[in-house]
Design an enzyme around this catalytic site. Structure first.
Site, mmCIF file in Angstrom:
data_model
loop_
_atom_site.group_PDB
_atom_site.id
_atom_site.type_symbol
_atom_site.label_atom_id
_atom_site.label_comp_id
_atom_site.label_asym_id
_atom_site.label_seq_id
_atom_site.Cartn_x
_atom_site.Cartn_y
_atom_site.Cartn_z
ATOM 1 N N LYS A 46 4.777 -7.142 1.591
ATOM 2 C CA LYS A 46 3.797 -8.151 1.179
ATOM 3 C C LYS A 46 4.508 -9.355 0.554
ATOM 4 C CE LYS A 46 -0.161 -8.641 -1.879
ATOM 5 N NZ LYS A 46 -1.122 -7.953 -2.734
ATOM 6 N N GLU A 49 14.898 -3.206 -1.391
ATOM 7 C CA GLU A 49 15.156 -2.094 -0.466
ATOM 8 C C GLU A 49 14.864 -2.523 0.972
ATOM 9 O OE1 GLU A 49 13.325 -1.955 -3.217
ATOM 10 O OE2 GLU A 49 13.387 0.031 -4.164
ATOM 11 N N GLY A 71 -0.864 -3.501 -2.071
ATOM 12 C CA GLY A 71 -0.026 -2.771 -1.112
ATOM 13 C C GLY A 71 -0.545 -1.365 -0.840
ATOM 14 N N ARG A 72 -0.940 -0.663 -1.899
ATOM 15 C CA ARG A 72 -1.346 0.739 -1.714
ATOM 16 C C ARG A 72 -2.731 0.864 -1.096
ATOM 17 N NH1 ARG A 72 -0.543 -0.756 -6.861
ATOM 18 N NH2 ARG A 72 -2.294 -0.789 -8.318
ATOM 19 N N GLU A 75 0.106 4.789 -9.278
ATOM 20 C CA GLU A 75 0.395 3.357 -9.455
ATOM 21 C C GLU A 75 -0.879 2.620 -9.873
ATOM 22 O OE1 GLU A 75 3.697 1.343 -7.208
ATOM 23 O OE2 GLU A 75 2.041 0.192 -6.390
ATOM 24 N N HIS A 118 4.660 29.635 -1.081
ATOM 25 C CA HIS A 118 5.939 30.309 -1.285
ATOM 26 C C HIS A 118 6.872 29.489 -2.149
ATOM 27 C CE1 HIS A 118 4.654 33.330 1.621
ATOM 28 N NE2 HIS A 118 4.050 32.295 2.203
ATOM 29 N N LYS A 175 12.888 -2.899 -11.464
ATOM 30 C CA LYS A 175 13.401 -3.776 -10.396
ATOM 31 C C LYS A 175 14.319 -4.842 -11.003
ATOM 32 C CE LYS A 175 9.250 -3.707 -7.481
ATOM 33 N NZ LYS A 175 8.223 -4.563 -6.908
HETATM 34 O O1 F6P Z 1 6.432 -0.299 -6.134
HETATM 35 C C1 F6P Z 1 5.956 -1.552 -6.467
HETATM 36 C C2 F6P Z 1 5.406 -2.260 -5.277
HETATM 37 O O2 F6P Z 1 5.100 -3.559 -5.669
HETATM 38 C C3 F6P Z 1 4.189 -1.576 -4.668
HETATM 39 O O3 F6P Z 1 3.023 -1.879 -5.312
HETATM 40 C C4 F6P Z 1 4.271 -2.056 -3.267
HETATM 41 O O4 F6P Z 1 3.477 -1.288 -2.424
HETATM 42 C C5 F6P Z 1 5.744 -1.926 -3.008
HETATM 43 O O5 F6P Z 1 6.345 -2.330 -4.217
HETATM 44 C C6 F6P Z 1 6.276 -2.732 -1.864
HETATM 45 O O6 F6P Z 1 6.058 -4.099 -2.044
HETATM 46 P P1 F6P Z 1 6.198 -5.128 -0.866
HETATM 47 O O7 F6P Z 1 5.186 -4.773 0.171
HETATM 48 O O8 F6P Z 1 5.975 -6.457 -1.469
HETATM 49 O O9 F6P Z 1 7.591 -4.988 -0.297
#
Ligand code: F6P
Length: 527
Positions: A204, A210, A265-266, A351, A382, A490
């Site tokens: 987003k 990452e 995002g979620r 979250e 198990h 972060k």
């Molecule tokens: O973990 C924090 C967060 O901002 C989430 O809310 C989000 O889903 C994720 O990082 C990924 O963010 P982006 O879609 O901006 O890469």
């Protein structure tokens, strides 16, 4: 004491919880042969049996009074009206717009033209890929899709792609890479033909380290075998709210799909974030998923509390957490294709509602989101069920069970019998002279019974949990739509990178972190 814990509805529940403390589920069933029917509720493909929660009819009435006191129906109305209910970011939470069939939504701030246009672009892209017409730098059809994203840009489509494994048609293979550890990308790329591999960079913000790191490594992997050059852009799509950053990375404008600030995002599974999912199952199945969610939205919006599945699920959680002292909540799908569901729900619930101040920033004196955990049954039996049956923690469980499905019916029977047996054992326990063998029972649980796992029922199930989270956020008076807590880590990671790489330790680094960095650098020097 906060306003909430001081409020009449909360105090009534607190007083009532003392009378329920000694109740036994087996006695409640013995006293009411209609209990299973009375404490269950069905909608669409889902049947919620909550008869094995430690509740009476009075408990439910008091919980409904709590929901009314919190003005749940008003908050639902505000969400559907597109009001900025995400108050700390001044934004609406309009994930329901992504699956509505209304022509204009919400009233007074129509987002539907862009939602429809994006869906059409998605359809065209998905159909082109599935027809073998989307080609890479060498002209070879792209048939491997690797999603690069994390959190909400990964967990939803990853979970749904596995859940809808049986709906997959065509030869498209879809992979998900989230972790900063290069092993994640390496594992996915192992054996893939670069000429036939498409990457979708889903972020987003398009600033998530990452994802950007994985995207850079993916490009290097392509360059290694296909050479650098403009044609490499054919191997990239992006889904983002920052078109400019995606362009800067090298994604062509027509290959960028939008996200919007009014979708968290979620909560974004219903948007172009689901491109890899739609590529795996086709747009028609994806439409079914949306339809399932849309049904649940209408149900949530209109049904009275007593028959409203998300309200029931949310309120039962509040009861367990705030009045019976449960700190965790286990989700156990007896359905291997739903094995990614607990991880998806971890982000959705923890979250969203892992908060310690109310909407106005005041510290609160009651628990919020439980620690959500789980794994698919029967494997979970198990590993951790011993604790559920005889451990010291009260760990309420949601069992998710599909009555029917494709494949070997005999095997399904064994799966169902196992799920039912676990519920029965958790409720009734077993007496024994030997304390080591005694199973106390009386453990609260829900069973969500689906007719079968399909795109439609999955849509209903996910929307059910989304709205459950909203219900709990309303009761706890917290903002379920921000996530400031993840930002600090972060920022610190960015600050610690130079310390690891060049030994430039930030002045404010704490003693433990400093010592670990120094040790890591010494260990590396020895190589
Ligand atoms: O973990 C924090 C967060 O901002 C989430 O809310 C989000 O889903 C994720 O990082 C990924 O963010 P982006 O879609 O901006 O890469």
């Amino acid at each position: 004491m906060s306003i909430l814990t001081h409020s009449p509805a909360w105090r009534a529940l607190a007083a009532h919880s003392a009378s329920v403390a000694g109740a036994r589920l087996t006695h409640l069933f013995a006293a009411d042969d209609q209990r299973a029917e009375r404490f269950s509720c069905a909608f669409g493909q889902l049947h919620l049996d909550y008869s094995r929660q430690l509740v009476t009819q009075e408990t439910m009435q008091l919980l409904f009074a709590l929901a009314r006191q919190a003005d749940l129906s008003g908050w639902i109305r505000r969400m559907y009206a597109g009001e900025p209910i995400n108050n700390t970011e001044g934004r609406a939470a309009l994930h329901v717009a992504l699956r509505t069939d209304q022509v204009a939504f919400p009233a007074g701030g129509d987002v539907m033209p862009e939602v429809r246009a994006t869906r059409e672009r998605m359809r065209a892209m998905v159909e082109k890929l599935r027809a073998g017409l989307l080609r890479g730098a060498t002209g070879k059809p792209l048939a491997n899709v690797v999603n690069l994203g994390i959190g909400g840009s990964d967990l939803g489509p990853r979970m749904a792609t596995r859940a809808l494994r049986a709906c997959r048609k065509g030869g498209v293979r879809v992979f998900y890479v989230a972790n900063a550890d290069p092993a994640d990308l390496e594992g996915a790329l192992d054996g893939l033909d670069p000429q036939a591999t498409l990457f979708i960079v889903t972020s987003k913000t398009f600033t998530t380290v990452e994802t950007l790191d994985n995207a850079r490594r993916a490009r290097a992997w392509l360059e290694h075998s296909l050479g650098a050059g403009a044609a490499l852009a054919r191997h990239f799509l992006a889904v983002t709210a920052s078109e400019a950053r995606a362009r800067e990375f090298g994604v062509e404008a027509e290959c960028i799909f939008p996200m919007w600030d009014w979708v968290g995002g979620r909560f974004s599974l219903w948007s172009a974030v689901a491109l890899p999912l739609a590529m795996a199952i086709g747009m028609d199945e994806f439409d079914e998923l949306l339809e399932g969610a849309r049904d649940m939205d209408a149900h949530f919006h209109t049904m009275p509390l007593e028959r409203n599945l998300p309200a029931l699920l949310g309120l039962l959680g509040v009861w367990n957490i705030n009045f019976l002292g449960a700190e965790t909540h286990a989700v156990i799908p007896y359905c291997e294709d739903l094995r990614e569901l607990p991880a998806y729900l971890q982000q959705l619930e923890m979250e969203s509602n892992g908060k310690r101040v109310d909407r106005d920033g005041h510290e609160i004196d009651y628990d919020t989101a439980p620690i959500l955990w789980g794994a698919s049954g029967t494997s979970s039996q198990h590993s951790f069920h011993q604790l559920l049956h005889q451990g010291t923690h009260l760990a309420p469980v949601d069992f998710i069970v599909a009555a029917d499905g494709a494949g070997d019916g005999q095997a399904r029977d064994l799966l169902l019998a196992s799920a039912l047996a676990q519920g029965a054992a958790l409720m009734s326990g077993a007496p024994a002279e030997d304390p080591h063998r005694r199973i106390p029972g009386n453990r609260p649980l829900n069973t969500v019974l689906m007719e079968r796992l399909s795109a439609e029922s999955l849509g209903q199930l996910i929307a059910l949990y989304e709205h459950k989270v909203f219900v709990q956020g309303v009761i706890w008076n917290i903002n379920s739509f921000d996530q400031w807590g993840v930002e600090l880590g972060k920022r610190l990671a960015a600050e610690l990178l130079p310390a690891l790489r060049e030994g430039k330790m930030p002045a404010q680094t704490d003693g433990a972190t400093r010592a670990l960095i120094e040790r890591i650098r010494r260990l590396r020097r020895r190589r």
